[in-house]
Motif scaffolding. Structure first.
Motif, mmCIF file in Angstrom:
data_model
loop_
_atom_site.group_PDB
_atom_site.id
_atom_site.type_symbol
_atom_site.label_atom_id
_atom_site.label_comp_id
_atom_site.label_asym_id
_atom_site.label_seq_id
_atom_site.Cartn_x
_atom_site.Cartn_y
_atom_site.Cartn_z
ATOM 1 N N GLN A 36 45.768 -97.473 -77.514
ATOM 2 C CA GLN A 36 46.981 -97.651 -78.333
ATOM 3 C C GLN A 36 46.875 -96.762 -79.567
ATOM 4 N N GLN A 45 48.701 -95.609 -83.328
ATOM 5 C CA GLN A 45 49.588 -96.019 -84.411
ATOM 6 C C GLN A 45 49.641 -94.906 -85.447
ATOM 7 N N TYR A 96 54.764 -87.438 -83.527
ATOM 8 C CA TYR A 96 54.068 -88.333 -82.615
ATOM 9 C C TYR A 96 52.628 -87.874 -82.422
ATOM 10 N N TRP A 128 50.836 -92.211 -75.975
ATOM 11 C CA TRP A 128 51.675 -91.787 -77.103
ATOM 12 C C TRP A 128 51.787 -92.897 -78.134
ATOM 13 N N GLN A 139 54.017 -94.348 -81.641
ATOM 14 C CA GLN A 139 55.430 -94.681 -81.821
ATOM 15 C C GLN A 139 56.196 -93.677 -82.668
#
Length: 120
Positions: free
Chosen positions: A2, A4, A94, A110, A112
């Protein structure tokens, strides 16, 4: 993994910003990390990427000499230092991760996106 992204905002032409992208849920040092951007009404485009150790980087011609990508594998974070910003740098930025080097798109993971606006 993930991702961020953070650090976007409004900046005047000629100014600087540093974007950060924190990764979790994977072995960060196993991934090539990239930054991409998408301006209003345009396709997403490659900005820069950095290899697994941070020893090799590659930039789009439009940002070469102004932007610097770096990574801290101990902090699971990749950065994009943006200097001498121009209005045409306005876009959603991104971060992305992929196992393979040399790709200018099609990354596996990817974030957000974070909005960068360059305007007086």
């Amino acid at each position: 993994v993930q991702l961020q992204a953070s650090g976007g905002g409004l900046v005047q032409p000629g100014g600087s910003l540093r974007l950060s992208c924190a990764a979790s849920g994977g072995t960060f040092s196993s991934y090539v990390m990239g930054w991409f951007r998408q301006a209003p009404g345009k396709e997403r485009e490659f900005v820069a990427h950095i290899n697994w150790s941070g020893g090799t980087t590659y930039y789009a011609d439009s940002v070469k000499g102004r932007f610097t990508i770096s990574r801290d594998n101990a902090k699971n974070t990749v950065y994009l230092q943006m200097n001498s910003l121009k209005p045409e740098d306005t876009a959603v930025y991104y971060c992305a991760a992929d196992m393979a080097w040399g790709k200018s798109g099609g990354y596996d993971y990817w974030g957000q996106g974070t909005l960068v606006t360059v305007s007086s």
